[in-house]
Enzyme design. Structure first.
Site, PDB file in Angstrom:
ATOM      1  CG  ASN A 127      -2.645   4.798   2.488  1.00 19.36           C
ATOM      2  OD1 ASN A 127      -1.870   5.719   2.636  1.00 19.36           O
ATOM      3  ND2 ASN A 127      -3.893   4.993   2.127  1.00 19.36           N
ATOM      4  CG  ASP A 154      -4.199  -0.570  -8.642  1.00 23.92           C
ATOM      5  OD1 ASP A 154      -5.214   0.073  -8.338  1.00 23.92           O
ATOM      6  OD2 ASP A 154      -3.550  -1.256  -7.823  1.00 23.92           O
ATOM      7  CG  HIS A 169      -4.542   7.552   5.634  1.00 24.42           C
ATOM      8  ND1 HIS A 169      -4.992   6.693   4.655  1.00 24.42           N
ATOM      9  CD2 HIS A 169      -5.118   7.126   6.790  1.00 24.42           C
ATOM     10  CE1 HIS A 169      -5.812   5.801   5.191  1.00 24.42           C
ATOM     11  NE2 HIS A 169      -5.900   6.034   6.490  1.00 24.42           N
ATOM     12  CD  GLU A 195      -5.273   1.808  -4.652  1.00 22.99           C
ATOM     13  OE1 GLU A 195      -5.437   0.613  -4.380  1.00 22.99           O
ATOM     14  OE2 GLU A 195      -5.967   2.727  -4.172  1.00 22.99           O
TER      15      GLU A 195
END
Length: 277
Positions: free
Chosen positions: A153, A145, A158, A188
């Site tokens: 973000n 992760d 984005h 992610e």
């Protein structure tokens, strides 16, 4: 007899006119095609049409001037015509296989990162898990992760987040082995399934963690706005883990522990010595 000959002449002339029309529209169609194999197929098809037209002209010529040379040329052109249509069919077949293969790859690839997608991971991972259980082979899974990705973000947008995901996936693919199953699990989060025990899996996970920390930064990738790190949870197949889902759950729990321990590190089920970075 004269009427029959006249009808045959008009018939061959008609074939020539039809061939010229096909050739004209075929050239227009060829210009608009995008795929190389289809272009080759149409190209040889049009050559076949030209040869067919030449055959018709030779037949007409042979009606007026009986000549052995014209008959030989006619036979050669007919043979070439058949070869051209054979090549045309070959390229059409190759084009079909290529397009099917491309669609198949797209069906199992994540569009953004180019890695395998969740669906393919589930399908292939299940097969690998069952084989490992049956043959008592080592199998480990990593759950990865990207640290603080939501903040990245939100801060940079984005599109920048997508660029960060692509950068991460590129480095992940670079450091993992060709036979490792590397996939985007969602958002992610990524997953790597390897045919290795916990020690070997830990060594690879640690290299991944270090690679991302050293390579995913604005110095190496100017499109990034700040450095990226990753947390990794690692679990290996055991007697008590009897399904792929349980193996993933175990790795996911270790990923949570890696996050809780400070991120940018590897956390391993049943702890490997010096497992934190």
């Amino acid at each position: 007899m004269f009427i029959v000959s006249l009808v045959e002449t008009y018939f061959h002339v008609g074939n020539i006119l039809i061939s010229v029309c096909i050739l004209f529209f075929g050239l227009l169609f060829l210009h608009r095609l995008k795929f190389s194999l289809q272009k080759k197929a149409i190209f040889f098809f049009l050559i076949g049409i030209i040869l067919f037209t030449i055959t018709e002209v030779l037949i007409l010529a042979n009606v007026s001037w009986r000549s052995e040379l014209i008959e030989i040329l006619e036979d050669v052109v007919k043979s070439s015509f058949i070869v051209c249509f054979g090549i045309t069919l070959f390229f059409f077949r190759q084009s079909e296989q290529y397009e099917i293969s491309k669609l198949h790859r797209r069906a199992f690839r994540d569009i953004l990162t180019g890695l395998y997608n969740y669906a393919f991971f589930r399908q292939s991972g299940q097969q690998k898990f069952l084989e490992a259980k049956r043959r008592k082979l080592p199998l480990s899974v990593m759950m990865l992760d990207i640290d603080n990705f939501k903040a990245y973000n939100d801060q940079f947008g984005h599109q920048s987040g997508n660029t960060a995901l692509q950068c991460f996936a590129k480095e992940l693919k670079h450091i993992t082995r060709e036979y490792d199953l590397v996939a985007r699990y969602g958002g992610e989060e990524f997953v790597v399934l390897i045919s290795a025990d916990l020690d070997e899996g830990f060594n690879l996970a640690q290299r991944i963690c270090n690679r991302i920390a050293s390579a995913c930064n604005p110095q190496s990738h100017p499109e990034l706005y700040r450095s990226i790190t990753v947390s990794i949870g690692l679990a290996s197949i055991t007697e008590s883990i009897n399904s792929l889902d349980k193996l993933i759950e175990a790795a996911d729990l270790e990923l949570y522990r890696a996050k809780q321990a400070g991120k940018n590190r590897v956390h391993v089920i049943n702890e490997v010595p010096n497992s934190s970075s």
